[in-house]
Design a protein around this motif. Structure first.
Motif, PDB file in Angstrom:
ATOM      1  N   TYR A 297      42.946 -28.812  26.105  1.00  0.00           N
ATOM      2  CA  TYR A 297      43.445 -29.714  27.143  1.00  0.00           C
ATOM      3  C   TYR A 297      42.878 -31.108  26.877  1.00  0.00           C
ATOM      4  N   GLU A 298      43.473 -32.079  27.569  1.00  0.00           N
ATOM      5  CA  GLU A 298      42.932 -33.431  27.541  1.00  0.00           C
ATOM      6  C   GLU A 298      43.281 -34.124  28.852  1.00  0.00           C
ATOM      7  N   ARG A 299      42.455 -35.102  29.205  1.00  0.00           N
ATOM      8  CA  ARG A 299      42.723 -35.889  30.402  1.00  0.00           C
ATOM      9  C   ARG A 299      43.764 -36.960  30.100  1.00  0.00           C
ATOM     10  N   SER A 300      44.607 -37.233  31.104  1.00  0.00           N
ATOM     11  CA  SER A 300      45.547 -38.343  30.992  1.00  0.00           C
ATOM     12  C   SER A 300      45.538 -39.121  32.301  1.00  0.00           C
ATOM     13  N   PRO A 301      45.040 -40.367  32.286  1.00  0.00           N
ATOM     14  CA  PRO A 301      45.040 -41.170  33.517  1.00  0.00           C
ATOM     15  C   PRO A 301      46.470 -41.403  34.002  1.00  0.00           C
ATOM     16  N   VAL A 302      46.651 -41.400  35.315  1.00  0.00           N
ATOM     17  CA  VAL A 302      47.990 -41.559  35.878  1.00  0.00           C
ATOM     18  C   VAL A 302      47.980 -42.626  36.950  1.00  0.00           C
ATOM     19  N   THR A 303      49.171 -43.189  37.173  1.00  0.00           N
ATOM     20  CA  THR A 303      49.393 -44.123  38.274  1.00  0.00           C
ATOM     21  C   THR A 303      50.340 -43.454  39.257  1.00  0.00           C
ATOM     22  N   LEU A 304      49.932 -43.416  40.520  1.00  0.00           N
ATOM     23  CA  LEU A 304      50.693 -42.695  41.523  1.00  0.00           C
ATOM     24  C   LEU A 304      51.555 -43.632  42.352  1.00  0.00           C
ATOM     25  N   GLY A 305      52.659 -43.065  42.818  1.00  0.00           N
ATOM     26  CA  GLY A 305      53.537 -43.761  43.749  1.00  0.00           C
ATOM     27  C   GLY A 305      53.480 -43.083  45.102  1.00  0.00           C
ATOM     28  N   SER A 306      54.623 -42.909  45.696  1.00  0.00           N
ATOM     29  CA  SER A 306      54.673 -42.320  47.031  1.00  0.00           C
ATOM     30  C   SER A 306      54.548 -40.809  46.976  1.00  0.00           C
ATOM     31  N   GLN A 307      54.057 -40.231  48.064  1.00  0.00           N
ATOM     32  CA  GLN A 307      53.910 -38.786  48.167  1.00  0.00           C
ATOM     33  C   GLN A 307      54.907 -38.250  49.174  1.00  0.00           C
ATOM     34  N   SER A 308      55.521 -37.118  48.843  1.00  0.00           N
ATOM     35  CA  SER A 308      56.467 -36.470  49.743  1.00  0.00           C
ATOM     36  C   SER A 308      56.128 -34.988  49.798  1.00  0.00           C
ATOM     37  N   GLY A 309      55.545 -34.560  50.912  1.00  0.00           N
ATOM     38  CA  GLY A 309      55.155 -33.166  51.038  1.00  0.00           C
ATOM     39  C   GLY A 309      54.095 -32.815  50.013  1.00  0.00           C
ATOM     40  N   MET A 310      54.357 -31.772  49.199  1.00  0.00           N
ATOM     41  CA  MET A 310      53.412 -31.321  48.184  1.00  0.00           C
ATOM     42  C   MET A 310      53.650 -31.985  46.835  1.00  0.00           C
ATOM     43  N   MET A 311      54.621 -32.906  46.764  1.00  0.00           N
ATOM     44  CA  MET A 311      54.941 -33.576  45.518  1.00  0.00           C
ATOM     45  C   MET A 311      54.536 -35.040  45.599  1.00  0.00           C
ATOM     46  N   VAL A 312      54.215 -35.608  44.446  1.00  0.00           N
ATOM     47  CA  VAL A 312      53.807 -37.000  44.397  1.00  0.00           C
ATOM     48  C   VAL A 312      54.491 -37.677  43.212  1.00  0.00           C
ATOM     49  N   GLN A 313      54.821 -38.924  43.380  1.00  0.00           N
ATOM     50  CA  GLN A 313      55.459 -39.704  42.328  1.00  0.00           C
ATOM     51  C   GLN A 313      54.397 -40.205  41.356  1.00  0.00           C
ATOM     52  N   VAL A 314      54.662 -40.009  40.061  1.00  0.00           N
ATOM     53  CA  VAL A 314      53.783 -40.521  39.009  1.00  0.00           C
ATOM     54  C   VAL A 314      54.578 -41.517  38.185  1.00  0.00           C
ATOM     55  N   THR A 315      54.125 -42.759  38.151  1.00  0.00           N
ATOM     56  CA  THR A 315      54.873 -43.803  37.459  1.00  0.00           C
ATOM     57  C   THR A 315      54.398 -44.026  36.033  1.00  0.00           C
ATOM     58  N   SER A 316      53.238 -43.503  35.678  1.00  0.00           N
ATOM     59  CA  SER A 316      52.763 -43.595  34.291  1.00  0.00           C
ATOM     60  C   SER A 316      51.725 -42.513  34.058  1.00  0.00           C
ATOM     61  N   GLY A 317      51.639 -42.062  32.808  1.00  0.00           N
ATOM     62  CA  GLY A 317      50.623 -41.089  32.430  1.00  0.00           C
ATOM     63  C   GLY A 317      51.177 -39.722  32.075  1.00  0.00           C
ATOM     64  N   VAL A 318      52.378 -39.390  32.549  1.00  0.00           N
ATOM     65  CA  VAL A 318      53.029 -38.131  32.184  1.00  0.00           C
ATOM     66  C   VAL A 318      54.484 -38.414  31.873  1.00  0.00           C
ATOM     67  N   LYS A 319      55.091 -37.505  31.134  1.00  0.00           N
ATOM     68  CA  LYS A 319      56.496 -37.665  30.765  1.00  0.00           C
ATOM     69  C   LYS A 319      57.186 -36.312  30.797  1.00  0.00           C
ATOM     70  N   ASP A 320      58.489 -36.373  30.690  1.00  0.00           N
ATOM     71  CA  ASP A 320      59.287 -35.151  30.706  1.00  0.00           C
ATOM     72  C   ASP A 320      58.832 -34.204  29.590  1.00  0.00           C
ATOM     73  N   GLY A 321      58.578 -32.951  29.943  1.00  0.00           N
ATOM     74  CA  GLY A 321      58.171 -31.953  28.963  1.00  0.00           C
ATOM     75  C   GLY A 321      56.686 -31.704  28.889  1.00  0.00           C
ATOM     76  N   ASP A 322      55.861 -32.607  29.443  1.00  0.00           N
ATOM     77  CA  ASP A 322      54.412 -32.378  29.454  1.00  0.00           C
ATOM     78  C   ASP A 322      54.090 -31.115  30.263  1.00  0.00           C
ATOM     79  N   VAL A 323      53.070 -30.375  29.798  1.00  0.00           N
ATOM     80  CA  VAL A 323      52.613 -29.183  30.526  1.00  0.00           C
ATOM     81  C   VAL A 323      51.271 -29.500  31.159  1.00  0.00           C
ATOM     82  N   LEU A 324      51.201 -29.377  32.474  1.00  0.00           N
ATOM     83  CA  LEU A 324      49.993 -29.708  33.217  1.00  0.00           C
ATOM     84  C   LEU A 324      49.244 -28.439  33.603  1.00  0.00           C
ATOM     85  N   ILE A 325      47.910 -28.521  33.541  1.00  0.00           N
ATOM     86  CA  ILE A 325      47.057 -27.453  34.033  1.00  0.00           C
ATOM     87  C   ILE A 325      46.629 -27.844  35.442  1.00  0.00           C
ATOM     88  N   MET A 326      46.964 -27.013  36.406  1.00  0.00           N
ATOM     89  CA  MET A 326      46.660 -27.361  37.782  1.00  0.00           C
ATOM     90  C   MET A 326      45.960 -26.208  38.480  1.00  0.00           C
TER      91      MET A 326
END
Length: 346
Positions: A297-326
Motif C-alpha cells: 500500500y501507499e499513502r495518497s494525499p487527497v483534497t476533499l469537496g462536499s460530503q453527502s451521507g457516507m460519500m465524500v467528493q475527492v477532487t484530487s489524489g484518486v482516479k478512476d480504477g484506484d483500489v482503496l484500503i478502508m
C-alpha cells in the motif's frame, strides 16, 4: 574442606538450574509496544477494498414529468358507410396499415366516369383548358377512391376507436374523432420549470429520468425544447420543456403517459465520490487515502469537496480504477459483505 566443596557444587547446580528455567522455559512477556504506524492497523486489521469508479458530481434541478408522444386523431376525408373495421382498441398498428374501409361503389363509379371524360377529351382534341379540367377531375376521383380505405399515419397504438361496421361517417362532422393513435416511436418527456429556474435551463442539458414504477429504472436524456413563453398553472408561472431520450425507451418497458422523476444537470463538479470511511488524517491534519499497490500500500494525499451521507467528493489524489484500503466500522466487522453492499465497492 570437602564439605565446602559439596556446598559449592550444590549452589552451582541450583544457579545453573535457575538459569536454565529462566532463559529456556519462562514464557516471554507479551510486548505491549504498539506500532507507531496507524496505517498498519488498517492494512493488517479488518478492512475492505473499494474500487474507485468515475462518477459525475453534479448540481441537479429536480422536476416531475410525464412521457408523451405524437397523437393522431383520424377521421374520413370523404363521407360514406363503414363496411369494415380492421383494428381494435389497444392494438399496435404500423404506418399505412388499413384501419377501416368505406363503401367504395360510388367512388369507383365516379373514377370510371372521370377517366372516360378525360380520354374522350383527348380523342376529341378539345381545347387544352378542357383537357386539363378533365385531368384534374380524374385525379380528384382517384384520390377519393383511395380515401375509401382509412390508413394509419404512423406506427403506434389505437387509443380510441369510435367507429364500427355499418356507421355512416361524414367528412364534415367526423373529421377527427373516429380513431386516435398514439405514436410509440420518438416518445419524449414533458416537464414544467418554475420561472425562478429559467435562467439555468438551456437546450442540450443532460437529464436523468427515473421511473419508480419500473424498479427505479433511470434513463438519460437531453433538453430538446424550452417553450419561448411562460404559462400559469395552479397560480404558478412555469415554462414547459421537452426532454428526449438518449436510448429507445420502448426497450426498457417505458410507455406513453408514465409519470417520472427528473434530475436536470445544471453543472458538473470535478472529482469522484468515495466512502468517507476511506479517508484518514495524519499528524499534520493532511487528509489521505491508502492505495493498494503490488507491493502492499501507499499513502495518497487527497483534497476533499462536499460530503453527502457516507460519500465524500475527492477532487484530487484518486482516479478512476484506484483500489482503496478502508477500515471497517465496528458494527460491520462481522459482516464485511454487508459493508461492501452499503458503498457498492468491489
Amino acid at each position: 574442606m570437602k564439605k565446602w566443596i559439596v556446598v559449592i557444587v550444590i549452589i552451582a547446580i541450583v544457579v545453573v538450574g535457575v538459569g536454565v528455567w529462566y532463559f529456556g522455559f519462562r514464557k516471554p512477556a507479551t510486548s505491549t509496544v504498539s506500532s507507531t504506524n496507524p496505517d498498519l492497523a488498517v492494512v493488517n486489521g479488518a478492512h475492505v477494498l473499494y474500487t474507485v469508479s468515475a462518477t459525475s458530481i453534479g448540481n441537479y434541478l429536480p422536476l416531475v414529468g410525464s412521457v408523451t408522444g405524437n397523437t393522431y386523431n383520424i377521421g374520413p376525408y370523404i363521407s360514406g358507410q363503414i363496411t369494415n373495421v380492421y383494428v381494435q382498441q389497444g392494438q399496435l398498428v404500423g404506418i399505412n396499415q388499413p384501419l377501416a374501409k368505406l363503401n367504395s361503389t360510388q367512388y369507383q363509379l365516379n373514377y370510371i366516369q372521370a377517366l372516360n371524360n378525360y380520354y374522350n377529351a383527348l380523342l376529341s382534341q378539345d381545347a387544352s383548358s378542357v383537357i386539363q379540367q378533365y385531368k384534374l377531375a380524374l385525379q380528384l376521383a382517384q384520390e377519393n377512391l383511395n380515401y375509401t380505405t382509412i390508413t394509419s399515419p404512423a406506427t403506434g397504438f389505437i387509443e380510441n376507436l369510435n367507429v364500427a361496421t355499418g356507421d355512416f361517417v361524414n367528412a364534415q362532422t367526423s373529421s377527427s374523432n373516429l380513431i386516435t393513435i398514439i405514436q410509440n416511436t420518438g416518445m419524449w418527456v414533458t416537464a414544467d420549470v418554475n420561472e425562478v429556474d429559467l435562467a439555468d435551463i438551456k437546450v442540450g442539458q443532460t437529464a436523468l429520468i427515473t421511473f419508480t414504477q419500473l424498479n427505479n429504472l433511470t434513463l438519460k436524456g437531453k433538453v430538446s425544447f424550452v417553450q419561448p413563453f411562460a404559462t400559469t398553472q395552479s397560480g404558478l408561472t412555469v415554462i414547459p420543456i421537452n426532454i428526449t431520450f438518449d436510448q429507445d425507451p420502448l426497450k426498457y418497458g417505458v410507455i406513453y403517459g408514465l409519470d417520472c422523476n427528473i434530475n436536470l444537470l445544471l453543472s458538473v463538479s470535478k472529482g469522484v465520490l468515495i466512502p468517507y470511511q476511506a479517508i484518514f488524517t495524519d499528524q499534520n491534519h493532511q487528509r489521505y487515502v491508502l492505495l493498494k499497490t503490488a507491493s502492499g500500500y501507499e499513502r495518497s494525499p487527497v483534497t476533499l469537496g462536499s460530503q453527502s451521507g457516507m460519500m465524500v467528493q475527492v477532487t484530487s489524489g484518486v482516479k478512476d480504477g484506484d483500489v482503496l484500503i478502508m477500515k471497517v466500522p465496528s458494527q460491520f466487522e462481522q459482516t464485511g459483505n454487508a459493508f461492501r453492499g452499503v458503498f457498492g465497492g468491489r
